[in-house]
Design an enzyme around this catalytic site. Structure first.
Site, PDB file in Angstrom:
ATOM      1  N   CYS A 136       3.511  11.949   6.143  1.00  0.00           N
ATOM      2  CA  CYS A 136       3.961  12.933   5.159  1.00  0.00           C
ATOM      3  C   CYS A 136       2.931  14.024   4.889  1.00  0.00           C
ATOM      4  O   CYS A 136       3.180  14.916   4.083  1.00  0.00           O
ATOM      5  CB  CYS A 136       4.345  12.216   3.868  1.00  0.00           C
ATOM      6  SG  CYS A 136       5.580  10.923   4.147  1.00  0.00           S
ATOM      7  N   HIS A 194       1.489  16.321  -4.608  1.00  0.00           N
ATOM      8  CA  HIS A 194       2.254  15.472  -3.685  1.00  0.00           C
ATOM      9  C   HIS A 194       3.278  14.666  -4.485  1.00  0.00           C
ATOM     10  O   HIS A 194       4.452  14.633  -4.127  1.00  0.00           O
ATOM     11  CB  HIS A 194       1.302  14.547  -2.927  1.00  0.00           C
ATOM     12  CG  HIS A 194       1.977  13.667  -1.932  1.00  0.00           C
ATOM     13  ND1 HIS A 194       2.679  14.167  -0.848  1.00  0.00           N
ATOM     14  CD2 HIS A 194       2.062  12.309  -1.828  1.00  0.00           C
ATOM     15  CE1 HIS A 194       3.170  13.159  -0.138  1.00  0.00           C
ATOM     16  NE2 HIS A 194       2.808  12.027  -0.716  1.00  0.00           N
ATOM     17  N   GLU A 232      -3.365  10.145  -7.102  1.00  0.00           N
ATOM     18  CA  GLU A 232      -3.551  11.586  -6.930  1.00  0.00           C
ATOM     19  C   GLU A 232      -4.181  12.207  -8.166  1.00  0.00           C
ATOM     20  O   GLU A 232      -5.097  13.039  -8.072  1.00  0.00           O
ATOM     21  CB  GLU A 232      -2.213  12.266  -6.613  1.00  0.00           C
ATOM     22  CG  GLU A 232      -2.344  13.765  -6.391  1.00  0.00           C
ATOM     23  CD  GLU A 232      -1.026  14.439  -6.026  1.00  0.00           C
ATOM     24  OE1 GLU A 232      -1.068  15.610  -5.608  1.00  0.00           O
ATOM     25  OE2 GLU A 232       0.038  13.794  -6.165  1.00  0.00           O
ATOM     26  N   LYS A 281       9.111  17.601  -5.538  1.00  0.00           N
ATOM     27  CA  LYS A 281       9.907  16.442  -5.135  1.00  0.00           C
ATOM     28  C   LYS A 281      10.788  15.901  -6.261  1.00  0.00           C
ATOM     29  O   LYS A 281      11.728  15.138  -5.993  1.00  0.00           O
ATOM     30  CB  LYS A 281       8.997  15.329  -4.622  1.00  0.00           C
ATOM     31  CG  LYS A 281       8.280  15.658  -3.315  1.00  0.00           C
ATOM     32  CD  LYS A 281       7.449  14.482  -2.845  1.00  0.00           C
ATOM     33  CE  LYS A 281       6.641  14.815  -1.595  1.00  0.00           C
ATOM     34  NZ  LYS A 281       5.489  15.699  -1.897  1.00  0.00           N
ATOM     35  N   HIS A 285      11.729  13.491  -1.269  1.00  0.00           N
ATOM     36  CA  HIS A 285      10.589  13.478  -0.351  1.00  0.00           C
ATOM     37  C   HIS A 285      11.087  13.595   1.085  1.00  0.00           C
ATOM     38  O   HIS A 285      11.642  12.642   1.640  1.00  0.00           O
ATOM     39  CB  HIS A 285       9.803  12.178  -0.549  1.00  0.00           C
ATOM     40  CG  HIS A 285       8.509  12.123   0.191  1.00  0.00           C
ATOM     41  ND1 HIS A 285       7.997  13.194   0.891  1.00  0.00           N
ATOM     42  CD2 HIS A 285       7.614  11.111   0.362  1.00  0.00           C
ATOM     43  CE1 HIS A 285       6.850  12.853   1.437  1.00  0.00           C
ATOM     44  NE2 HIS A 285       6.599  11.594   1.133  1.00  0.00           N
ATOM     45  N   PHE A 338       1.368   7.845   4.812  1.00  0.00           N
ATOM     46  CA  PHE A 338       1.037   6.484   5.206  1.00  0.00           C
ATOM     47  C   PHE A 338      -0.144   6.505   6.180  1.00  0.00           C
ATOM     48  O   PHE A 338      -0.278   7.413   7.000  1.00  0.00           O
ATOM     49  CB  PHE A 338       2.238   5.815   5.872  1.00  0.00           C
ATOM     50  CG  PHE A 338       3.270   5.278   4.905  1.00  0.00           C
ATOM     51  CD1 PHE A 338       3.125   5.425   3.534  1.00  0.00           C
ATOM     52  CD2 PHE A 338       4.389   4.612   5.380  1.00  0.00           C
ATOM     53  CE1 PHE A 338       4.073   4.916   2.657  1.00  0.00           C
ATOM     54  CE2 PHE A 338       5.354   4.104   4.517  1.00  0.00           C
ATOM     55  CZ  PHE A 338       5.195   4.257   3.146  1.00  0.00           C
TER      56      PHE A 338
END
Length: 470
Positions: free
Chosen positions: A221, A361, A372, A392, A397, A456
């Site tokens: 991502c 994010h 974050e 998002k 996402h 990831f």
């Protein structure tokens, strides 16, 4: 004799220093900061102020934007609906989702490629390549490079770097089904090329005749932001004059959707799916899977000015790194993310104090959202005056495409002076300590903006933009 500087370190344990010592003598504090961006210096009064790039051949500007999203393919409509606080999340009907505990997502509806992809090509492509072609070609039109104008640029110095976390998952799934049910002879010969993550970039280059750098950065991502960094490097190093860069993913198929269900990543708020994506809310229960594409046309300032291009914003810099921690979970303390943010600011030639907007994010996961924030607070000691929102919350996402769609939202915020809201803020986490533009859009004059993307494997990417100033 060169000047020397005494630097007090907040993390002296990272250096082999004498006992009870917390300072070192260096000739270049700026070089130390570049080499060890994760080391927070308590005092750098003697260090030179950050300097932005001045060379028109190395300054990178944004001249076009293109997307495919849950709000359609028009950039202005996309941002208008974000500003309105609309949710693009709906119940999935492109496949039977009733077998899953999650039955909703950011499904693209009514997508049409008319005028951008010929019927013969369209019948063979995976959705990820279709989205990339439409987003890429509309971005070029936005940059004043329609089919006739495109003939005027040097295509050997024009390239494409569009990333994808998953690649052509539909053609992969269809081929696996054909093998199991009918045997290998029924596998389409287009399976191998079209399932590769690099094929979106390749197909776009083939359609445009761009012969410059062409590859993809597949960083889960974090892919789109990593591609912006790569594209900018090609321009700065003199390898290209113009790059199309961004991300694309079309993962809404049973195989991939079921995989994310299996690893307990998705929200299960089926009864109220439009409020399921709720970054920084105490009741968040996972992210909402989406799909789409978001790309930018990036050029050297010199090239853009020579052709009289519209300049939408300036790309200041970016960085990528890795948590090296866990295959899915981020480091809870945000250590590597803070390092990535600091590295991006060094590359951009700006100080942390100049940043006053963050497109986060913020996927709406229990661990990720706070990790974050922890990272951001390591870099931005004073959060007052910094606005932060989560795109998002409205579009879900979209995996490798998310950074591209968020970069477009960031640039539109710079252009318009309006920040879209973070919707679904019902019970905010008190640990956030940033103004998250909760539920209502806000006016805000942006000085420097950063956009974060993480994936990831602990893959991190951060980019910085500002309004263009000659």
């Amino acid at each position: 004799m060169e000047a020397q500087h005494i630097i007090q370190l907040k993390n002296p344990s990272l250096f082999m220093l004498p006992k009870n010592s917390s300072s070192i003598i260096v000739k270049s504090p700026a070089r130390l900061s570049r080499t060890f961006p994760h080391v927070l210096l308590a005092s750098q009064a003697s260090a030179p102020a950050p300097k932005r790039e001045k060379d028109a051949k190395k300054r990178v500007v944004i001249t076009g934007m293109g997307l495919v999203s849950v709000f359609g393919n028009d950039v202005d409509t996309y941002y208008d609906r974000l500003l309105a606080g609309e949710s693009g999340i709906s119940l999935i009907d492109k496949f039977d989702a009733s077998i899953f505990p999650t039955r909703f997502g950011g499904q693209i509806r009514g997508f049409k490629s008319d005028g951008y992809i010929d019927a013969k090509s369209d019948s063979k492509l995976d959705d990820s390549q279709r989205y990339c072609l439409v987003a890429g070609k509309t971005a070029l039109e936005d940059a004043g490079l329609g089919s006739h104008e495109l003939l005027k640029i040097d295509k050997e110095r024009a390239g494409v770097v569009v990333g994808s976390g998953a690649g052509g998952v539909t053609v992969f799934s269809d081929a696996a089904k054909s093998l199991m049910e009918k045997g290998y002879k029924k596998i389409t010969p287009f399976f191998i090329p079209y399932f590769q993550t690099s094929m979106a970039s390749a197909v776009l280059a083939i359609h445009l005749g761009f012969k410059g750098p062409n590859y993809n950065v597949s960083a889960a991502c974090a892919s789109a932001n990593a591609c912006f960094c790569a594209a900018a490097d090609n321009i700065r190093l003199g390898k290209a004059d113009l790059m199309i860069a961004g991300g694309v993913d079309a993962p809404l198929i049973p195989l991939v959707f079921g995989g994310f269900v299996a690893c307990s990543a998705l929200s299960r708020r089926n009864h109220d799916h439009q409020t399921a994506s709720r970054p920084w809310d105490k009741q968040r229960d996972g992210f909402v899977m989406s799909e789409g594409a978001g790309v930018l046309v990036m050029e050297s300032l010199e090239h853009a000015m020579k052709r009289g291009a519209p300049i939408l914003a300036e790309y200041l810099g970016g960085a990528v790194n890795c948590d090296a921690y866990h295959i899915t979970n981020p480091r809870p303390d945000g250590f590597s993310v803070s390092s990535c943010i600091q590295s991006s600011l060094v590359d951009a030639g700006v100080s942390a104090e100049e940043v006053n907007y963050i497109n986060a994010h913020a996927t709406s996961t229990l661990i990720g959202d706070i990790a974050e924030v922890n990272a951001l607070k390591k870099v931005f000691k004073n959060t007052k005056g910094i606005k932060m929102n989560a795109t998002k919350s409205m579009i879900g996402h979209s995996m490798g495409a998310s950074g591209g769609l968020e970069a477009i939202a960031t640039i539109k915020a710079i252009q318009t002076g309006w920040l879209h809201p973070t919707i679904n803020q019902f019970n905010p986490e008190p640990r956030v300590e940033f103004d998250t533009v909760a539920n209502q859009k806000q006016q805000h004059e942006i000085n420097v903006a950063i956009s974060n993307s993480f994936g990831f494997g602990g893959q991190n990417s951060v980019i910085a933009f500002s309004a263009f100033k000659p």
